[in-house]
Design a protein around this motif. Structure first.
Motif, PDB file in Angstrom:
ATOM      1  N   SER B 158      11.106 -84.601  88.446  1.00 55.82           N
ATOM      2  CA  SER B 158      12.413 -83.958  88.467  1.00 55.82           C
ATOM      3  C   SER B 158      13.021 -84.012  89.874  1.00 55.82           C
ATOM      4  O   SER B 158      14.227 -84.211  90.037  1.00 55.82           O
ATOM      5  CB  SER B 158      12.241 -82.507  88.004  1.00 55.82           C
ATOM      6  OG  SER B 158      13.459 -81.853  87.949  1.00 55.82           O
ATOM      7  N   GLU B 161      14.172 -87.487  90.613  1.00 58.12           N
ATOM      8  CA  GLU B 161      15.395 -87.765  89.858  1.00 58.12           C
ATOM      9  C   GLU B 161      16.602 -87.005  90.409  1.00 58.12           C
ATOM     10  O   GLU B 161      17.733 -87.209  89.958  1.00 58.12           O
ATOM     11  CB  GLU B 161      15.163 -87.350  88.396  1.00 58.12           C
ATOM     12  CG  GLU B 161      16.134 -87.926  87.406  1.00 58.12           C
ATOM     13  CD  GLU B 161      15.915 -87.371  86.014  1.00 58.12           C
ATOM     14  OE1 GLU B 161      16.818 -87.509  85.179  1.00 58.12           O
ATOM     15  OE2 GLU B 161      14.839 -86.811  85.766  1.00 58.12           O
ATOM     16  N   ASN B 162      16.345 -86.096  91.362  1.00 58.75           N
ATOM     17  CA  ASN B 162      17.395 -85.205  91.866  1.00 58.75           C
ATOM     18  C   ASN B 162      18.004 -84.378  90.751  1.00 58.75           C
ATOM     19  O   ASN B 162      19.210 -84.111  90.726  1.00 58.75           O
ATOM     20  CB  ASN B 162      18.508 -85.989  92.565  1.00 58.75           C
ATOM     21  CG  ASN B 162      18.057 -86.501  93.908  1.00 58.75           C
ATOM     22  OD1 ASN B 162      17.316 -85.826  94.619  1.00 58.75           O
ATOM     23  ND2 ASN B 162      18.463 -87.716  94.244  1.00 58.75           N
ATOM     24  N   HIS B 163      17.170 -83.992  89.832  1.00 63.40           N
ATOM     25  CA  HIS B 163      17.656 -83.204  88.709  1.00 63.40           C
ATOM     26  C   HIS B 163      17.843 -81.764  89.156  1.00 63.40           C
ATOM     27  O   HIS B 163      16.946 -81.188  89.778  1.00 63.40           O
ATOM     28  CB  HIS B 163      16.635 -83.273  87.564  1.00 63.40           C
ATOM     29  CG  HIS B 163      17.195 -82.806  86.275  1.00 63.40           C
ATOM     30  ND1 HIS B 163      17.145 -81.497  85.873  1.00 63.40           N
ATOM     31  CD2 HIS B 163      17.820 -83.473  85.294  1.00 63.40           C
ATOM     32  CE1 HIS B 163      17.724 -81.384  84.693  1.00 63.40           C
ATOM     33  NE2 HIS B 163      18.148 -82.566  84.320  1.00 63.40           N
ATOM     34  N   ASN B 214      13.037 -83.113  81.111  1.00 64.72           N
ATOM     35  CA  ASN B 214      12.101 -82.882  82.221  1.00 64.72           C
ATOM     36  C   ASN B 214      10.675 -82.941  81.660  1.00 64.72           C
ATOM     37  O   ASN B 214      10.450 -83.171  80.506  1.00 64.72           O
ATOM     38  CB  ASN B 214      12.321 -81.538  82.927  1.00 64.72           C
ATOM     39  CG  ASN B 214      13.651 -81.478  83.640  1.00 64.72           C
ATOM     40  OD1 ASN B 214      14.268 -82.504  83.863  1.00 64.72           O
ATOM     41  ND2 ASN B 214      14.084 -80.287  83.981  1.00 64.72           N
ATOM     42  N   ARG B 222      10.712 -92.571  80.097  1.00 65.33           N
ATOM     43  CA  ARG B 222      11.622 -93.360  80.920  1.00 65.33           C
ATOM     44  C   ARG B 222      10.888 -94.499  81.632  1.00 65.33           C
ATOM     45  O   ARG B 222      11.360 -95.643  81.656  1.00 65.33           O
ATOM     46  CB  ARG B 222      12.292 -92.467  81.970  1.00 65.33           C
ATOM     47  CG  ARG B 222      13.285 -91.494  81.367  1.00 65.33           C
ATOM     48  CD  ARG B 222      13.686 -90.428  82.384  1.00 65.33           C
ATOM     49  NE  ARG B 222      14.336 -89.316  81.709  1.00 65.33           N
ATOM     50  CZ  ARG B 222      15.655 -89.214  81.550  1.00 65.33           C
ATOM     51  NH1 ARG B 222      16.448 -90.141  82.034  1.00 65.33           N
ATOM     52  NH2 ARG B 222      16.168 -88.189  80.910  1.00 65.33           N
ATOM     53  N   ALA B 386      11.110 -94.085  90.699  1.00 64.91           N
ATOM     54  CA  ALA B 386      12.502 -93.644  90.867  1.00 64.91           C
ATOM     55  C   ALA B 386      13.481 -94.565  90.143  1.00 64.91           C
ATOM     56  O   ALA B 386      14.473 -94.120  89.567  1.00 64.91           O
ATOM     57  CB  ALA B 386      12.842 -93.559  92.346  1.00 64.91           C
ATOM     58  N   THR B 387      13.192 -95.866  90.168  1.00 57.69           N
ATOM     59  CA  THR B 387      14.088 -96.836  89.536  1.00 57.69           C
ATOM     60  C   THR B 387      14.327 -96.474  88.076  1.00 57.69           C
ATOM     61  O   THR B 387      15.457 -96.568  87.576  1.00 57.69           O
ATOM     62  CB  THR B 387      13.437 -98.230  89.591  1.00 57.69           C
ATOM     63  OG1 THR B 387      12.992 -98.463  90.920  1.00 57.69           O
ATOM     64  CG2 THR B 387      14.403 -99.309  89.156  1.00 57.69           C
ATOM     65  N   LEU B 389      13.553 -93.473  86.577  1.00 55.98           N
ATOM     66  CA  LEU B 389      14.031 -92.105  86.360  1.00 55.98           C
ATOM     67  C   LEU B 389      15.520 -91.997  86.634  1.00 55.98           C
ATOM     68  O   LEU B 389      16.242 -91.275  85.944  1.00 55.98           O
ATOM     69  CB  LEU B 389      13.278 -91.125  87.272  1.00 55.98           C
ATOM     70  CG  LEU B 389      11.796 -90.936  86.975  1.00 55.98           C
ATOM     71  CD1 LEU B 389      11.188 -89.923  87.938  1.00 55.98           C
ATOM     72  CD2 LEU B 389      11.576 -90.475  85.545  1.00 55.98           C
ATOM     73  N   ASN B 390      15.965 -92.731  87.638  1.00 52.78           N
ATOM     74  CA  ASN B 390      17.386 -92.637  87.989  1.00 52.78           C
ATOM     75  C   ASN B 390      18.228 -93.677  87.270  1.00 52.78           C
ATOM     76  O   ASN B 390      19.454 -93.631  87.320  1.00 52.78           O
ATOM     77  CB  ASN B 390      17.568 -92.792  89.502  1.00 52.78           C
ATOM     78  CG  ASN B 390      16.925 -91.649  90.251  1.00 52.78           C
ATOM     79  OD1 ASN B 390      16.989 -90.503  89.813  1.00 52.78           O
ATOM     80  ND2 ASN B 390      16.259 -91.948  91.361  1.00 52.78           N
ATOM     81  N   GLY B 391      17.576 -94.620  86.620  1.00 53.03           N
ATOM     82  CA  GLY B 391      18.324 -95.654  85.916  1.00 53.03           C
ATOM     83  C   GLY B 391      18.759 -95.165  84.567  1.00 53.03           C
ATOM     84  O   GLY B 391      19.621 -95.741  83.941  1.00 53.03           O
TER      85      GLY B 391
END
Lengths: 706, 391
Positions: B158, B161-163, B214, B222, B386-387, B389-391
């Protein structure tokens, strides 16, 4: 199947099992009667002991506790307009007016008998439904959850004379309150303003205790009267006969019980929300199809049966998704599932195949415990009914002490205690101003489910749910049809709406304006959250903005139009002596009591309206009387706050008995000082003992900041 | 920490942590969780750089724990122990009843409380994966009376992901221990035409995957589906295992990736079909997924870039950082030591082990110091996931 049915019953034939079944049932009845304590708390306390019991014995104890609580939750609902659990709210609507008429014994008997009959009917239905449990539960997707909650709110709007705008506004307020705390999907904190005490949101227990228990006590303190104004001695003799009459009523109206029971079993199948909405929907549906629909809410047996026939039945129904799919319908069933897991059982389809007689054992426990609690209830009803003849100020310290303790026990924080006082104040306003407590409670309890499922509907279905969810379409169709029918009915018969006069000409527009300001602020704050967390609250807030603006315009206009005649009347009567007509003894008759469960307050309000209709002279005296009542109500609220504050400062075990004694001495509960002193000592001892027991039982350690 | 053979009965083979988590009296394990070259280097580097000598500390954790128990006779420890006597501890399970967190919390609570002479109340605080419960634990007063279980892997994902929503820093929490963990499983509907994970590698139509937002399941969805390039539509928003089960049974989605134990009944009842597990299941769980391929075996069959492989392995490693018991930052060290001793006592208690076996929850404990080191290492490593999770 017969074999499993017989085996399920024979499994109970052990002395330990029978003993714990009876003990569980009695505990359930006791906690069901005490506002705030709640069966969920007690079931949680039982969990550690479960692992030491056999599977059948543990199931017998836990389910009997639940079964015992369903009837007893209606006891305080009928006698004190304070439901033992939020689900029992519909019981207050006809039960309390009956108690006000001096028919508490009859109402309790109807409640006990219809709870049992409904439960037994549900047990029979359960046998058939067990075979098709999976497919039924699979019918419910997120759109169905959203639309069934809307249907529940619409049904509430149908059942009284509260304007639709007020019901919608009440429901929206409940939803708005439910969004306080962490967003269940993203975890983003909403409307907490950085206060950790609000992270877990607003609890339904402090809400119920504040809006029901505290408000009712404050209201009765204000009027200085008992629930019923009928003669205490005469009533005591009548209660036995009333119980027989109540049992007879239930059997005479058996089809109302059957309808509620079947509906409740079906609603109990809906995982997550069925258990809570069942009583509300059963009551609403019962009214829709009844010939006496206009009398619902005034204390008719049909109304009470519609609410109570579903009380145990919904829990029997909820056994199916819980046991067959591992999906609980209510909080009690959540704890029960946890117990099954501790016992090494895995709720789900394998449970039905590995231990096929176990669901039938559960059914028998419900039936046996339901029967026992009914018998105990009928035996106790005449004695319990006497409480309706006790003056409010005498009950005040005991009920408020229980409310304060219960709100603390709910989450073991002082936040709950603060909330109970806040909701006591709010409850007094919303009852007096005729908002729907039922809609607000549903909004608060089901707000989380509504939010989650609206989010899921958007994610999974989008607008395609209209074509993909036929059951949701059915719920929407029924909701729209009911709204249209109501609109037509009101248009044809404007008298069914409230009169064009404001009961509180200044307070109502002011309250509307306050709600408008709060709602606008709410929307603005919600728009500041990430879309996933803020969209639904903003949408609900927008509904509240629209409804409160509508109410403000409507009430403002009414006040403006009615202002001049009153001023003229005052002028014309200036200098005239004011006759001293009394309000006392008039609350027994409450025709047209609103669905909002306004209880003692509504008696006063409606009476005021009746008197107003009798002539201007008498109308002029009402403000005097009201003012006196209002002052006492404020004093009642201040005493409630004193209970909370003393608990905070000195701890519950010291603070509560101390304030109890102070209350008894200061409020002239008895005319003579010696009697007052004796009552003060006795009250302090009882409330102190309750507090000490509470703390020992639950291992609480709070001892006050001082 | 004292480890008994009972405590390690259900230890999954190949349980190796990001830090080379040492288990009392055990050695590092092989298998999927023994990291690849990249991950091992990352892990070792991260550990050494971020934790200083914590690895050394953790490798001798058994001794450290033993000495902690011994030092219980010291006045500070005695005072800390006496503090808890007669008190009520709230143990927050950041999931609804029936979820793994709830099961572990209720399994541990009796023996944990018994050691301390306290009453332990388990409170379910579901929502936001496990973030809502985590926030509540982290914001409590640091007196040791409010504790709970964390999904470190999910929480870290999380953060990557900057959630929004998570209001605590993992490394600042007071760590008490991890009772064990279980593999995650990728499930589909029993009547699905998809019969194997390999079949999905060739699919062109996006598959509908449901999950809790989450948490480790969401992260695995993901990363694994992203790295294997399986077209998917991820439908998150379920708030607890119970609602996720309901959604799955109602066919709101065709697939899900979650921890195995809560779905045992669905698999046994032929209401869900396992396609993949993140690591081999042991004990009573092994029969559920016998013959089901592991993620490592699927990784070996396809040609993924090193970045893709690293992401998958990192996700799996993070997924093992679950059910970690902790408290808010700043619990006094003497009390924290006592709490860790209580945890060690609970996870070796025979009643706890029997109950865990009954509920199919593996007990494979890791002490608090090691968990703290693992968390520090997980937070400091390069987020190759990160690729996805943020994609």
């Amino acid at each position: 199947m017969i074999q499993h049915l017989v085996h399920g019953l024979s499994a109970l034939a052990s002395p330990t099992t029978i003993l714990l079944l009876v003990v569980g049932m009695l505990i359930g009845m006791l906690v069901g009667m005490l506002p705030g304590l709640g069966v969920v708390l007690v079931l949680s306390l039982m969990l550690p002991f479960v692992r030491h019991l056999s599977v059948v014995t543990a199931i017998a104890m836990m389910l009997a506790t639940q079964a015992g609580s369903y009837f007893s939750a209606s006891i305080t609902a009928i006698l004190l307009n304070t439901p033992g659990s939020p689900e029992s709210f519909p019981t207050t609507l006809d039960g309390f007016p009956m108690a006000q008429r001096g028919e508490a014994g009859r109402a309790l008997a109807i409640s006990a008998t219809s709870t049992l009959l409904g439960g037994l009917i549900a047990c029979v239905a359960l046998i058939g439904l067990l075979q098709v449990a999976g497919p039924i539960a699979a019918l419910f997707h997120p759109p169905e959850y959203v639309t069934i909650i809307i249907l529940a709110l619409v049904l509430i709007a149908q059942t009284g004379v509260i304007p639709l705008s007020k019901v919608l506004l009440s429901g929206a307020i409940g939803l708005m309150l439910s969004f306080v705390g962490s967003d269940p999907v993203s975890g983003v904190e909403r409307f907490t303003f950085g206060l950790p005490t609000l992270f877990s949101g607003i609890g339904i227990v402090p809400f119920s205790l504040g809006v029901f228990a505290v408000t009712q006590m404050v209201s009765m303190f204000g009027t200085n009267r008992a629930v019923t104004s009928f003669d205490r001695g005469a009533l005591g003799g009548e209660f036995g006969g009333q119980v027989r009459r109540g049992v007879s009523d239930t059997f005479r109206l058996w089809y109302h019980v059957a309808r509620s029971a079947v509906l409740a079993v079906l609603l109990g199948l809906v995982p997550g929300i069925g258990g809570f909405t069942a009583n509300f929907i059963s009551y609403g549906f019962g009214q829709q199809v009844s010939k006496n629909r206009k009398d619902f809410g005034t204390g008719v047996p049909e109304g009470l049966i519609a609410a109570e026939g579903s009380s145990l039945a919904k829990e029997v129904g909820s056994l199916i998704p819980a046991v067959a799919l591992g999906l609980p319908s209510g909080l009690g069933m959540v704890i029960f599932l946890a117990a099954l897991t501790i016992l090494g059982l895995e709720p789900g389809p394998t449970l039905l195949t590995s231990t096929p007689s176990l669901p039938y054992t559960m059914m028998w426990v419900m039936a046996v415990a339901g029967t026992l609690s009914c018998v105990v209830g009928l035996l106790l009803a005449p004695r319990l009914s006497r409480i309706t003849a006790v003056r409010g100020p005498l009950m005040f310290p005991f009920i408020v002490a229980l409310a304060v303790l219960g709100s603390y026990a709910n989450a073991v924080t002082m936040t709950g205690v603060v909330e109970v006082v806040v909701f006591g104040v709010l409850g007094l306003f919303i009852r007096k101003l005729g908002y729907s407590v039922a809609a607000m409670a549903i909004g608060l309890v089901l707000g989380g489910t509504f939010d989650d499922n609206l989010h899921l509907t958007g994610t999974i279905y989008g607008w395609s749910f209209v074509t993909r969810s036929p059951l949701a379409d059915v719920f929407i169709f029924i909701s729209v049809a009911l709204i249209v029918a109501t609109a037509i009915r009101w248009r044809r018969n404007p008298a069914s709406q409230r009169s064009g006069r404001l009961e509180h000409p200044v307070l109502e527009p002011v309250f509307d304006a306050a709600l408008l300001v709060v709602s606008v602020a709410y929307v603005l704050v919600a728009l500041g959250y990430p879309p996933a967390a803020g969209t639904v609250p903003a949408a609900v807030g927008a509904v509240a903005v629209a409804m409160s603006a509508f109410r403000l315009l409507s009430d403002g206009r009414t006040w403006w139009h009615s202002r001049m005649p009153i001023v003229e009347a005052v002028r014309s009567l200036s200098g005239s002596p004011l006759p001293g007509a009394s309000l006392a003894g008039r609350t027994g008759s409450v025709p047209g009591t609103e669905f909002a469960g306004r209880g003692g307050a509504v008696g006063e309000v409606l009476l005021a309206e009746e008197l107003t209709e009798q002539g201007t002279t008498e109308a002029l005296e009402i403000p005097e009387d009201r003012r006196r009542v209002h002052l006492r109500e404020f004093a009642g609220l201040a005493w409630t706050a004193a209970f909370a504050l003393s608990a905070y400062l000195l701890g519950f075990e010291v603070g509560i008995p101390l304030v109890s004694a102070g209350y008894c001495m200061a409020t002239r509960t008895f005319p003579t000082l010696p009697r007052r002193a004796v009552f003060a000592v006795a009250t302090a001892l009882v409330t102190g003992a309750i507090a000490v027991e509470f703390f020992q039982l639950f291992h609480f350690t709070y001892s006050g900041v001082l | 920490m004292t480890k008994t053979s009972q405590a390690t009965n259900d230890q999954p083979e190949g349980r190796v942590s990001l830090t080379g988590r040492s288990r009392a009296g055990t050695t590092r394990r092989k298998g999927l969780r023994s990291r690849g070259v990249v991950m091992s280097a990352l892990t070792a580097g991260a550990l050494l750089s971020a934790c200083g000598s914590s690895a050394a500390k953790s490798s001798s954790s058994s001794t450290a724990s033993g000495s902690a128990t011994t030092s219980g006779s010291s006045s500070a420890a005695a005072s800390a122990l006496s503090y808890f006597k007669g008190k009520t501890i709230t143990l927050i399970a950041p999931d609804g009843p029936g979820g793994d967190y709830d099961l572990y919390a209720r399994i541990l609570a009796p023996a944990f409380g018994q050691y301390l002479g306290a009453t332990v109340n388990v409170e379910n605080v579901p929502g936001g994966g496990t973030v809502v419960g985590g926030n509540q634990i982290a914001s409590a007063a640091p007196n040791g009376l409010t504790l709970g279980l964390f999904s470190v892997g999910g929480d870290e994902a999380s953060v990557i992901e900057n959630h929004p929503g998570q209001n605590f820093t993992l490394t600042k929490l007071s760590w008490i221990g991890q009772p064990g963990t279980s593999p995650s499983v990728f499930l589909t509907q029993p009547n699905s035409s998809v019969t194997s994970f390999a079949q999905l590698l060739t699919t062109k139509t996006p598959i509908n995957v449901v999950d809790i937002r989450n948490g480790t399941g969401d992260m695995l969805d993901r990363v694994v589906l992203g790295a294997f390039k399986i077209p998917n539509k991820l439908l998150t928003g379920f708030t607890s295992v119970a609602t996720l089960k309901q959604g799955f049974l109602a066919h709101d989605g065709q697939f899900l990736f979650e921890n195995l134990p809560p779905f045992k009944a669905l698999i046994q009842g032929n209401q869900a079909k396992p396609l993949l597990v993140t690591s081999p299941a042991v004990g009573v769980l092994s029969g559920l997924v016998s013959g089901v391929p592991t993620l490592s075996s699927e990784l070996s069959k396809v040609s993924l870039s090193s970045a893709q492989q690293a992401a998958v392995k990192e996700a799996v490693s993070l997924a093992t950082l679950a059910f970690d018991m902790g408290g808010p930052p700043g619990i006094p060290s003497a009390r924290l030591t006592v709490l860790r001793d209580a945890f060690n006592s609970a996870v070796t208690n025979s009643a706890t082990l029997a109950q865990a076996k009954k509920e199919s929850e593996p007990i494979d404990p890791i002490n608090g110091a090691t968990v703290a080191a693992d968390v520090a290492a997980a937070v400091s490593q390069g987020p190759s996931i990160a690729t996805y999770l943020n994609g």
